[in-house]
Write a protein that holds these residues in place. Sequence first.
Motif, mmCIF file in Angstrom:
data_model
loop_
_atom_site.group_PDB
_atom_site.id
_atom_site.type_symbol
_atom_site.label_atom_id
_atom_site.label_comp_id
_atom_site.label_asym_id
_atom_site.label_seq_id
_atom_site.Cartn_x
_atom_site.Cartn_y
_atom_site.Cartn_z
ATOM 1 N N LYS A 1 0.848 -1.198 0.000
ATOM 2 C CA LYS A 1 0.000 0.000 0.000
ATOM 3 C C LYS A 1 0.872 1.230 0.000
ATOM 4 N N ALA A 2 0.463 2.219 -0.749
ATOM 5 C CA ALA A 2 1.177 3.485 -0.713
ATOM 6 C C ALA A 2 0.924 4.148 0.633
ATOM 7 N N GLY A 3 1.924 4.929 1.066
ATOM 8 C CA GLY A 3 1.795 5.609 2.343
ATOM 9 C C GLY A 3 1.022 6.900 2.211
ATOM 10 N N VAL A 4 1.044 7.681 3.263
ATOM 11 C CA VAL A 4 0.409 8.991 3.271
ATOM 12 C C VAL A 4 1.255 9.944 2.427
ATOM 13 N N THR A 5 0.620 10.655 1.550
ATOM 14 C CA THR A 5 1.357 11.623 0.735
ATOM 15 C C THR A 5 0.861 13.029 1.042
ATOM 16 N N GLN A 6 1.804 13.968 0.978
ATOM 17 C CA GLN A 6 1.483 15.368 1.232
ATOM 18 C C GLN A 6 2.089 16.222 0.134
ATOM 19 N N THR A 7 1.332 17.186 -0.306
ATOM 20 C CA THR A 7 1.833 18.127 -1.306
ATOM 21 C C THR A 7 1.430 19.541 -0.931
ATOM 22 N N PRO A 8 2.254 20.524 -1.277
ATOM 23 C CA PRO A 8 3.630 20.351 -1.732
ATOM 24 C C PRO A 8 4.542 19.975 -0.567
ATOM 25 N N ARG A 9 5.761 19.667 -0.827
ATOM 26 C CA ARG A 9 6.694 19.346 0.251
ATOM 27 C C ARG A 9 7.285 20.615 0.867
ATOM 28 N N TYR A 10 7.423 21.653 0.074
ATOM 29 C CA TYR A 10 8.010 22.901 0.548
ATOM 30 C C TYR A 10 7.218 24.083 -0.020
ATOM 31 N N LEU A 11 7.098 25.091 0.812
ATOM 32 C CA LEU A 11 6.375 26.305 0.408
ATOM 33 C C LEU A 11 7.034 27.519 1.038
ATOM 34 N N GLN A 17 -0.454 36.389 3.191
ATOM 35 C CA GLN A 17 -0.976 35.487 2.171
ATOM 36 C C GLN A 17 -1.711 34.320 2.821
ATOM 37 N N GLN A 18 -2.333 33.512 1.981
ATOM 38 C CA GLN A 18 -2.942 32.295 2.480
ATOM 39 C C GLN A 18 -2.316 31.104 1.776
ATOM 40 N N VAL A 19 -2.480 29.923 2.367
ATOM 41 C CA VAL A 19 -1.858 28.738 1.817
ATOM 42 C C VAL A 19 -2.791 27.536 2.010
ATOM 43 N N THR A 20 -2.741 26.619 1.056
ATOM 44 C CA THR A 20 -3.512 25.378 1.149
ATOM 45 C C THR A 20 -2.568 24.195 1.008
ATOM 46 N N LEU A 21 -2.662 23.286 1.945
ATOM 47 C CA LEU A 21 -1.836 22.077 1.952
ATOM 48 C C LEU A 21 -2.738 20.871 1.742
ATOM 49 N N SER A 22 -2.210 19.870 1.066
ATOM 50 C CA SER A 22 -3.011 18.707 0.727
ATOM 51 C C SER A 22 -2.436 17.434 1.328
ATOM 52 N N CYS A 23 -3.325 16.515 1.653
ATOM 53 C CA CYS A 23 -2.927 15.242 2.257
ATOM 54 C C CYS A 23 -3.783 14.122 1.671
ATOM 55 N N SER A 24 -3.125 13.098 1.150
ATOM 56 C CA SER A 24 -3.836 11.912 0.674
ATOM 57 C C SER A 24 -3.533 10.756 1.621
ATOM 58 N N PRO A 25 -4.568 10.210 2.259
ATOM 59 C CA PRO A 25 -4.327 9.155 3.257
ATOM 60 C C PRO A 25 -4.034 7.812 2.607
ATOM 61 N N GLU A 101 -7.221 4.463 16.738
ATOM 62 C CA GLU A 101 -6.280 3.549 16.117
ATOM 63 C C GLU A 101 -4.976 4.231 15.761
ATOM 64 N N THR A 102 -4.003 3.424 15.383
ATOM 65 C CA THR A 102 -2.666 3.914 15.062
ATOM 66 C C THR A 102 -2.712 4.895 13.910
ATOM 67 N N GLN A 103 -1.951 5.963 14.042
ATOM 68 C CA GLN A 103 -1.848 6.971 12.996
ATOM 69 C C GLN A 103 -0.541 6.797 12.242
ATOM 70 N N TYR A 104 -0.619 6.925 10.935
ATOM 71 C CA TYR A 104 0.539 6.820 10.060
ATOM 72 C C TYR A 104 0.747 8.176 9.393
ATOM 73 N N PHE A 105 1.981 8.646 9.479
ATOM 74 C CA PHE A 105 2.270 10.020 9.076
ATOM 75 C C PHE A 105 2.842 10.118 7.670
ATOM 76 N N GLY A 106 2.558 11.252 7.049
ATOM 77 C CA GLY A 106 3.187 11.606 5.802
ATOM 78 C C GLY A 106 4.515 12.303 6.042
ATOM 79 N N PRO A 107 5.191 12.693 4.944
ATOM 80 C CA PRO A 107 6.514 13.320 5.062
ATOM 81 C C PRO A 107 6.460 14.773 5.508
ATOM 82 N N GLY A 108 5.270 15.373 5.436
ATOM 83 C CA GLY A 108 5.131 16.750 5.884
ATOM 84 C C GLY A 108 5.284 17.770 4.773
#
Lengths: 114, 114
Positions: A1-11, A17-25, A101-108
């Motif tokens: 299974k693919a892990g948690v992904t987050q985009t973008p990695r750097y901002l 300003q405002q910012v939007t961060l995304s997370c795919s579980p 339950e256990t939480q699995y983290f993305g790279p941030g």
Amino acid sequence: KAGVTQTPRYLIKTRGQQVTLSCSPISGHRSVSWYQQTPGQGLQFLFEYFSETQRNKGNFPGRFSGRQFSNSRSEMNVSTLELGDSALYLCASSSSTSGKETQYFGPGTRLLVL
Amino acid sequence: GDSVTQMEGPVTLSEEAFLTINCTYTATGYPSLFWYVQYPGEGLQLLLKATKADDKGSNKGFEATYRKETTSFHLEKGSVQVSDSAVYFCALLPYSGNTGKLIFGQGTTLQVKP
């Protein structure tokens, strides 16, 4: 299974300003939690979403908001950025319907506010 | 409220030395307990967990036992390697309420020298 992904990695943003961060579980996970990590405050809970509903919220100002979509992907938004919002933003997913339950983290996503 | 306290770092050890990182907690009921590890520039990786008293979590040579009587969850490893150098976080997931909210200790930096 693919892990948690987050985009973008750097901002890099500027104050106000405002910012939007995304997370795919992880596939099949319906709970997504967000955390802010800073050297001074450590890891602090922002909010948790389950089935498109915010189920829990930490002690952050209203400038921090989030949402979850029907495919369990989640976004968090920070409006009117302040210098102190510079941090590593982590999301975590779990399969939990109970929130226990256990939480699995993305790279941030590392956000720098200038 | 619930909280986690870890020993302050940094902890500096020579390769093959014995490692102990102390973690104590304050919580009502029976929280679940976790150790996460963070390598430079990365998110958190689950190292091990325990969900009830006297449970022992183990992974990659690391162990921790859930001690209800001393409210502790100390991390141990018999022989550390240079590759174990990282920041280690003890965390708890509350027993009731506060869904999806991990409460973290401040983190302990481990540096292993060859």
